[in-house]
Write a protein that holds these residues in place. Sequence first.
Motif, PDB file in Angstrom:
ATOM      1  N   SER A 119       0.939  -1.241  -0.395  1.00 49.86           N
ATOM      2  CA  SER A 119      -0.135  -0.117   0.380  1.00 49.86           C
ATOM      3  C   SER A 119       1.320   1.255   0.173  1.00 49.86           C
ATOM      4  O   SER A 119       2.214   0.812   0.358  1.00 49.86           O
ATOM      5  N   THR A 120       0.288   1.972  -0.574  1.00 43.73           N
ATOM      6  CA  THR A 120       1.254   3.568  -0.409  1.00 43.73           C
ATOM      7  C   THR A 120       0.834   3.854   0.687  1.00 43.73           C
ATOM      8  O   THR A 120       2.443   4.440   0.887  1.00 43.73           O
ATOM      9  N   ILE A 121       0.334   3.694   1.944  1.00 44.82           N
ATOM     10  CA  ILE A 121       1.174   4.096   3.102  1.00 44.82           C
ATOM     11  C   ILE A 121       1.908   3.522   3.500  1.00 44.82           C
ATOM     12  O   ILE A 121       3.096   4.230   4.564  1.00 44.82           O
ATOM     13  N   GLN A 122       2.712   1.971   3.097  1.00 45.35           N
ATOM     14  CA  GLN A 122       3.690   1.240   2.895  1.00 45.35           C
ATOM     15  C   GLN A 122       4.626   2.088   2.709  1.00 45.35           C
ATOM     16  O   GLN A 122       6.047   2.764   3.519  1.00 45.35           O
ATOM     17  N   LEU A 123       4.870   2.343   1.570  1.00 48.49           N
ATOM     18  CA  LEU A 123       5.264   2.552   1.080  1.00 48.49           C
ATOM     19  C   LEU A 123       6.264   4.399   1.484  1.00 48.49           C
ATOM     20  O   LEU A 123       7.620   4.335   1.362  1.00 48.49           O
ATOM     21  N   GLN A 124       5.450   4.939   1.996  1.00 53.75           N
ATOM     22  CA  GLN A 124       5.933   6.213   2.337  1.00 53.75           C
ATOM     23  C   GLN A 124       6.476   6.109   3.811  1.00 53.75           C
ATOM     24  O   GLN A 124       6.759   6.890   4.056  1.00 53.75           O
ATOM     25  N   HIS A 125       6.712   4.983   4.451  1.00 52.78           N
ATOM     26  CA  HIS A 125       6.779   5.065   5.768  1.00 52.78           C
ATOM     27  C   HIS A 125       8.516   5.618   6.008  1.00 52.78           C
ATOM     28  O   HIS A 125       8.951   3.888   4.460  1.00 52.78           O
ATOM     29  N   PRO A 126       8.869   5.586   6.819  1.00 54.47           N
ATOM     30  CA  PRO A 126      10.495   6.307   6.313  1.00 54.47           C
ATOM     31  C   PRO A 126      11.055   4.322   6.676  1.00 54.47           C
ATOM     32  O   PRO A 126      12.524   4.859   6.284  1.00 54.47           O
ATOM     33  N   ASN A 127      10.684   4.196   7.334  1.00 55.59           N
ATOM     34  CA  ASN A 127      11.357   2.800   7.634  1.00 55.59           C
ATOM     35  C   ASN A 127      11.009   1.214   6.048  1.00 55.59           C
ATOM     36  O   ASN A 127      11.775   0.187   6.392  1.00 55.59           O
ATOM     37  N   PHE A 128      10.307   1.515   4.978  1.00 56.66           N
ATOM     38  CA  PHE A 128      10.355   0.428   4.370  1.00 56.66           C
ATOM     39  C   PHE A 128      11.362  -0.036   3.915  1.00 56.66           C
ATOM     40  O   PHE A 128      11.097  -1.116   3.744  1.00 56.66           O
ATOM     41  N   VAL A 129      12.362   0.550   3.207  1.00 54.57           N
ATOM     42  CA  VAL A 129      13.146   0.417   2.347  1.00 54.57           C
ATOM     43  C   VAL A 129      14.341  -0.573   3.118  1.00 54.57           C
ATOM     44  O   VAL A 129      14.907  -1.451   3.356  1.00 54.57           O
ATOM     45  N   GLN A 130      14.516  -0.527   4.558  1.00 57.16           N
ATOM     46  CA  GLN A 130      15.240  -1.136   5.692  1.00 57.16           C
ATOM     47  C   GLN A 130      14.679  -2.521   5.716  1.00 57.16           C
ATOM     48  O   GLN A 130      15.089  -3.538   6.122  1.00 57.16           O
ATOM     49  N   LEU A 131      13.669  -2.383   6.200  1.00 59.95           N
ATOM     50  CA  LEU A 131      12.239  -3.179   5.963  1.00 59.95           C
ATOM     51  C   LEU A 131      12.361  -4.736   5.255  1.00 59.95           C
ATOM     52  O   LEU A 131      12.731  -6.052   4.909  1.00 59.95           O
ATOM     53  N   VAL A 132      12.221  -4.322   3.724  1.00 54.80           N
ATOM     54  CA  VAL A 132      12.290  -4.942   2.709  1.00 54.80           C
ATOM     55  C   VAL A 132      14.140  -5.898   2.958  1.00 54.80           C
ATOM     56  O   VAL A 132      13.559  -7.019   3.049  1.00 54.80           O
ATOM     57  N   LYS A 133      15.053  -5.022   3.413  1.00 49.65           N
ATOM     58  CA  LYS A 133      16.435  -5.594   3.021  1.00 49.65           C
ATOM     59  C   LYS A 133      16.460  -6.289   4.607  1.00 49.65           C
ATOM     60  O   LYS A 133      16.907  -7.342   3.922  1.00 49.65           O
ATOM     61  N   SER A 134      15.718  -6.048   5.923  1.00 52.60           N
ATOM     62  CA  SER A 134      16.331  -6.897   6.797  1.00 52.60           C
ATOM     63  C   SER A 134      15.151  -8.371   6.490  1.00 52.60           C
ATOM     64  O   SER A 134      15.420  -8.929   6.401  1.00 52.60           O
ATOM     65  N   VAL A 135      13.928  -8.418   5.509  1.00 57.69           N
ATOM     66  CA  VAL A 135      13.036  -9.357   4.872  1.00 57.69           C
ATOM     67  C   VAL A 135      14.037 -10.073   3.897  1.00 57.69           C
ATOM     68  O   VAL A 135      13.985 -11.566   4.335  1.00 57.69           O
ATOM     69  N   LEU A 136      14.461  -9.624   3.358  1.00 50.51           N
ATOM     70  CA  LEU A 136      15.681 -11.355   2.402  1.00 50.51           C
ATOM     71  C   LEU A 136      16.504 -11.003   3.091  1.00 50.51           C
ATOM     72  O   LEU A 136      16.327 -12.507   2.933  1.00 50.51           O
ATOM     73  N   GLU A 152      -1.269   2.475  -9.287  1.00 48.47           N
ATOM     74  CA  GLU A 152      -1.018   3.439  -9.934  1.00 48.47           C
ATOM     75  C   GLU A 152      -2.007   5.067  -9.152  1.00 48.47           C
ATOM     76  O   GLU A 152      -0.245   5.472  -9.510  1.00 48.47           O
ATOM     77  N   SER A 153      -2.095   4.759  -8.425  1.00 47.20           N
ATOM     78  CA  SER A 153      -1.918   6.026  -7.190  1.00 47.20           C
ATOM     79  C   SER A 153      -1.149   6.172  -6.735  1.00 47.20           C
ATOM     80  O   SER A 153      -1.038   7.594  -6.057  1.00 47.20           O
ATOM     81  N   ILE A 154      -0.134   5.674  -6.705  1.00 46.45           N
ATOM     82  CA  ILE A 154       1.357   5.963  -6.020  1.00 46.45           C
ATOM     83  C   ILE A 154       1.907   7.275  -6.711  1.00 46.45           C
ATOM     84  O   ILE A 154       2.676   7.863  -6.230  1.00 46.45           O
ATOM     85  N   LEU A 155       1.791   6.979  -8.315  1.00 42.29           N
ATOM     86  CA  LEU A 155       2.146   7.959  -8.888  1.00 42.29           C
ATOM     87  C   LEU A 155       1.901   9.345  -9.245  1.00 42.29           C
ATOM     88  O   LEU A 155       2.350  10.897  -8.930  1.00 42.29           O
ATOM     89  N   LEU A 156       0.557   9.370  -8.670  1.00 39.94           N
ATOM     90  CA  LEU A 156       0.328  10.897  -7.846  1.00 39.94           C
ATOM     91  C   LEU A 156       0.755  11.671  -6.780  1.00 39.94           C
ATOM     92  O   LEU A 156       1.031  12.543  -7.056  1.00 39.94           O
ATOM     93  N   GLU A 157       0.954  10.752  -5.766  1.00 38.92           N
ATOM     94  CA  GLU A 157       2.202  11.505  -5.315  1.00 38.92           C
ATOM     95  C   GLU A 157       3.550  11.197  -5.661  1.00 38.92           C
ATOM     96  O   GLU A 157       4.448  10.997  -5.319  1.00 38.92           O
ATOM     97  N   ASP A 158       3.236  12.800  -5.974  1.00 35.75           N
ATOM     98  CA  ASP A 158       4.888  13.292  -6.450  1.00 35.75           C
ATOM     99  C   ASP A 158       5.794  13.874  -5.908  1.00 35.75           C
ATOM    100  O   ASP A 158       6.168  14.726  -5.462  1.00 35.75           O
ATOM    101  N   THR A 159       5.660  13.073  -4.638  1.00 35.05           N
ATOM    102  CA  THR A 159       7.140  13.176  -3.999  1.00 35.05           C
ATOM    103  C   THR A 159       8.697  13.213  -3.425  1.00 35.05           C
ATOM    104  O   THR A 159       9.071  11.785  -4.112  1.00 35.05           O
ATOM    105  N   GLU A 160       9.868  13.644  -3.109  1.00 38.27           N
ATOM    106  CA  GLU A 160      10.817  13.502  -3.259  1.00 38.27           C
ATOM    107  C   GLU A 160      11.015  11.721  -2.011  1.00 38.27           C
ATOM    108  O   GLU A 160      12.086  10.909  -2.543  1.00 38.27           O
ATOM    109  N   ILE A 161      10.307  11.636  -1.176  1.00 40.95           N
ATOM    110  CA  ILE A 161      10.740  11.195  -0.303  1.00 40.95           C
ATOM    111  C   ILE A 161       9.858   9.813  -0.983  1.00 40.95           C
ATOM    112  O   ILE A 161      11.033   8.722  -0.888  1.00 40.95           O
ATOM    113  N   LEU A 162       9.232   9.487  -1.731  1.00 40.94           N
ATOM    114  CA  LEU A 162       8.146   8.813  -2.813  1.00 40.94           C
ATOM    115  C   LEU A 162       9.089   8.278  -3.813  1.00 40.94           C
ATOM    116  O   LEU A 162      10.186   6.787  -3.731  1.00 40.94           O
TER     117      LEU A 162
END
Length: 277
Positions: A119-136, A152-162
């Motif tokens: 979900s978009t909420i997960q992707l915008q969470h600051p620890n998400f990339v780290q989570l994926v890394k540690s799960v792998l 597709e709605s993710i692409l509407l959130e045109d933020t730098e974080i994303l």
Amino acid sequence: TKKYSKNSCSLFSHELNKETADRLTIERELKSAVRNDEFLIHYQPIIDLSSGKPSAMEALIRWNHPELGMVPPDRFIPVSEESGQIIAIGKWVLFTACSQTKKWQNQGYAPFRICVNISTIQLQHPNFVQLVKSVLEETGLDAKWLELEVTESILLEDTEILKESLRKLKALGISMSIDDFGTGFTSLNYLRQFSFDRVKIDRSFVQDINSDLNGKAITSTIITLAHKLGMEVVAEGIEDSVQLSYLVKELCNEGQGYYFCRPQAADNHDFFVEIKK
Ligand code: C2E
Ligand code: CA
Ligand code: CA
Ligand code: CA
């Protein structure tokens, strides 16, 4: 008439209250669901349309509530997104799907991608990339087998974080796909900017292939567009051979749907042999 409007008004507010109450029940019950092990994942194969063999598997969450029974994801995922519970649920899904996939690999099945809805909420969470890394790391699954599906709605959130998260995720070596493609308002320019590996054509268009609506025109246009932008295409919701033949003819790369296989529990033994060519 006065009585009538009063009744309809109270009926209306009664329905509203019921809806709110249902939401609150779901939100409350979700709290114990992770703890009580009430979630499970059903897996649905994605077929390579040129070889007829499965090339991926989509993880689809199921909630088996002791009293409510099977609650479909469309009923609790949006609630969990609003309450923030999606963070814990999404973590569970990611870990469980990756460790199951590693297990299948260890059992000797030909490796396939595991596609996890994010979900978009997960992707915008600051620890998400780290989570994926540690799960792998924890599961030992090679990053190249993990694919994250975002709508597709993710692409509407045109933020730098994303943008930053997407860039870091790609750097881990996983792949990314755009789910329900064609239903949103994606600017074609974003598509290029974000470098997704795949698009998944929404099943509403696939279903329209059989009718006189524009399903054929839309699916073949999406396929051509995606290929020109260097992406592969997965068609969702294939239910019959007419849809399948059309998609094969239009050089769609992969397909998924009840025609091949319904989503099933991981321990279903017939799972891998049942897949039709
Ligand atoms: P989706 O990602 O578009 O998933 C595809 C949905 O289509 C699934 O519904 C699947 O069971 C269904 N489907 C597959 N083949 C066919 C077919 O041939 N015909 C028809 N009519 N349907 C087909 P499901 O499992 O009920 O999931 C609904 C939605 O819930 C998903 O749509 C996804 O948006 C969301 N979801 C499911 N699991 C997760 C999860 O772990 N995390 C998040 N964030 N969302 C999830
Ligand atoms: Ca999906
Ligand atoms: Ca979809
Ligand atoms: Ca959907």
